[in-house]
Design a protein around this motif. Sequence first.
Motif, short mmCIF file in Angstrom:
data_model
loop_
_atom_site.label_atom_id
_atom_site.label_comp_id
_atom_site.label_asym_id
_atom_site.label_seq_id
_atom_site.Cartn_x
_atom_site.Cartn_y
_atom_site.Cartn_z
N LEU A 129 9.53 -0.96 10.29
CA LEU A 129 9.60 -1.97 9.24
C LEU A 129 9.98 -3.32 9.82
CD1 LEU A 129 11.44 0.07 6.44
CD2 LEU A 129 8.98 -0.32 6.71
N CYS A 130 9.07 -4.26 9.75
CA CYS A 130 9.31 -5.61 10.27
C CYS A 130 9.46 -6.58 9.11
CB CYS A 130 8.17 -6.05 11.18
SG CYS A 130 7.95 -5.02 12.64
N ALA A 131 10.52 -7.36 9.12
CA ALA A 131 10.71 -8.35 8.07
C ALA A 131 9.69 -9.46 8.23
CB ALA A 131 12.13 -8.91 8.13
N CYS A 132 9.17 -9.94 7.13
CA CYS A 132 8.17 -11.01 7.17
C CYS A 132 8.62 -12.24 6.38
CB CYS A 132 6.83 -10.51 6.64
SG CYS A 132 6.86 -9.89 4.96
N MET A 133 9.87 -12.24 5.94
CA MET A 133 10.43 -13.37 5.21
C MET A 133 11.94 -13.28 5.30
SD MET A 133 9.65 -12.06 1.31
CE MET A 133 7.88 -12.09 1.67
N PRO A 134 12.66 -14.36 4.99
CA PRO A 134 14.12 -14.33 5.07
C PRO A 134 14.69 -13.18 4.24
CG PRO A 134 13.38 -16.59 4.81
CD PRO A 134 12.16 -15.72 4.63
N LEU A 135 15.75 -12.56 4.79
CA LEU A 135 16.28 -11.34 4.18
C LEU A 135 17.80 -11.35 4.24
CD1 LEU A 135 15.82 -8.43 3.07
CD2 LEU A 135 15.76 -7.66 5.45
N SER A 136 18.43 -11.17 3.08
CA SER A 136 19.87 -10.91 3.05
C SER A 136 20.07 -9.43 3.34
CB SER A 136 20.46 -11.25 1.69
OG SER A 136 20.63 -12.64 1.54
N LEU A 137 20.97 -9.14 4.26
CA LEU A 137 21.24 -7.76 4.63
C LEU A 137 22.37 -7.19 3.77
CD1 LEU A 137 21.00 -8.21 8.49
CD2 LEU A 137 19.28 -7.22 6.97
N GLY A 138 22.70 -5.93 4.01
CA GLY A 138 23.81 -5.29 3.31
C GLY A 138 23.38 -4.38 2.19
N HIS A 139 23.85 -3.11 2.24
CA HIS A 139 23.56 -2.18 1.15
C HIS A 139 24.69 -1.18 0.92
CE1 HIS A 139 21.79 -0.34 4.84
NE2 HIS A 139 22.40 0.75 4.38
N GLU A 140 25.78 -1.30 1.65
CA GLU A 140 26.95 -0.47 1.42
C GLU A 140 28.00 -1.34 0.72
OE1 GLU A 140 27.00 2.05 5.49
OE2 GLU A 140 27.82 0.97 5.41
N SER A 141 28.01 -1.35 -0.60
CA SER A 141 28.76 -2.39 -1.29
C SER A 141 29.49 -1.92 -2.54
CB SER A 141 27.82 -3.54 -1.68
OG SER A 141 27.33 -4.19 -0.52
N SER A 142 30.53 -2.69 -2.85
CA SER A 142 31.29 -2.52 -4.09
C SER A 142 31.66 -3.90 -4.61
CB SER A 142 32.55 -1.70 -3.82
OG SER A 142 33.37 -2.34 -2.86
N GLY A 143 32.02 -3.96 -5.88
CA GLY A 143 32.34 -5.25 -6.46
C GLY A 143 32.89 -5.13 -7.86
N VAL A 144 32.88 -6.27 -8.56
CA VAL A 144 33.46 -6.38 -9.90
C VAL A 144 32.41 -6.94 -10.85
CG1 VAL A 144 35.22 -7.52 -11.31
CG2 VAL A 144 35.79 -6.69 -9.03
N VAL A 145 32.34 -6.39 -12.06
CA VAL A 145 31.43 -6.89 -13.08
C VAL A 145 31.93 -8.24 -13.59
CG1 VAL A 145 30.43 -6.47 -15.36
CG2 VAL A 145 30.78 -4.56 -13.78
N VAL A 146 31.09 -9.28 -13.49
CA VAL A 146 31.47 -10.61 -13.98
C VAL A 146 30.60 -11.07 -15.14
CG1 VAL A 146 32.48 -11.35 -11.79
CG2 VAL A 146 30.04 -11.73 -12.20
N ALA A 147 29.50 -10.37 -15.40
CA ALA A 147 28.64 -10.73 -16.53
C ALA A 147 27.79 -9.51 -16.90
CB ALA A 147 27.73 -11.91 -16.18
N ILE A 148 27.44 -9.44 -18.18
CA ILE A 148 26.72 -8.28 -18.70
C ILE A 148 25.47 -8.74 -19.42
CG2 ILE A 148 26.86 -6.27 -20.23
CD1 ILE A 148 29.88 -6.28 -19.77
N GLY A 149 24.33 -8.18 -19.03
CA GLY A 149 23.07 -8.54 -19.64
C GLY A 149 22.82 -7.81 -20.94
#
Length: 435
Positions: free
Chosen positions: A74-94
Amino acid sequence: MAPSATGEPAPMHLPAALKASTINASVLHGPRDLRLERRCIEDPGTGELQIAVKTTGICGSDVSYYKKFANGDLCACMPLSLGHESSGVVVAIGPQVTGFNIGDRVALEVGIPCGQCGICRRGRYNLCKRMRFRSSAKSVPHFQGTLQERINHPAVWCHKLPDNISFDTAALLEPLSVAIHAVNRASPTPGSTALVLGAGAVGLLTAAMARQAGCSTVTIADVDQGRVDFAIAKGFATHGYVVPRPLHTSSSCASIYSGSSSGVSTPDGVMTPASTLSFQSQLDSAKSLAAEMLALTSSSNPLLVDDEDDGVDVTFECTGKEVCMHTSLYATRSGGKVIMVGMGTPIQTLPMSVAHLREIDILGIFRYANTYSTGIRLLCARDRLGRGAGYILPDLDQMVTHRFKGLENAKGAFELASRTIDDDGNLVLKVVIEA
């Protein structure tokens, strides 16, 4: 807050201060070309939550993208934000989201399947052909990763966290899910013996889950003494084996063990590439190595039942290296299983007759499915149960050896994550970036 027509509390929607806002994001533009940029973020859409990302762990695949702008094929062909092992806080609800409130702490399951195909309906959504996975270049446009201040993510793939699970531990639910899925595929019976090749984060967690599943002995092997020592000292495995690092691989193919599921390694000394060896020489080395592992560990807690049933019941190959697959086949007993956990060498030449004539099952795994709730329950159980309750999953926070504060320090985090020891000689196991 007024109730909705269904009787449920109406969701709290996006505060005005967050509308049409901009955020910082760590963006990879090419090999080692990591930039801090400003991005616009929209209101969370239907079924989405907006999450303020608190912790992101760096995975081997992230390191591969960082160093090569590619991961395997898999080769990236455009700018890419990395990271997929994550946790966080809900700040808004759709819209049309219930069951969440502002301030809820969550772990993010970042693979989004279609939910409609036959594979998804059978519950094996990790195999969905239309899967979009954050920080992967497989889908175009790329599905951006979590190294951003905030992201919008489907609520169904956000898992609520109890207060006793830290953000760092919650981020490790992603590699823990890989381990849970691997052990589920192996289905070891209580009292089974297991061997884990590679003592990176996934290897450690796979060893722990094998113990959790009732394996009486779990041996973990790696070229790195520090990682093996850590595994034993912290209770991830019952036995450890440090694979020798010879001056060249003609005496042992084990020197190309990666020590992690990603295949990232910094072996000492100059070694002849395994490709220069004859295939038979590789097999002979793998066979000898397997015999050494079994013989040394059997002295204290037998892995060898008798001369006709030598080997472990299940081997988890967590490096993705061809030679490690060779070793796995020779180390597994007749009628046993080899679980391919690590993804590395895409095309491998294997002694299939070993598996054929001894009826060894070779099973692959790809990511995970239906594992996050199990992981959360296990992490909660370790706080409720005492030492007399059987095997307790180790504290995953201790796997985080290095922490970097802020996205502006992401480059240093990636450089360190590609190593096995830091400048002070300390073990590098899991590197995280915290908000």
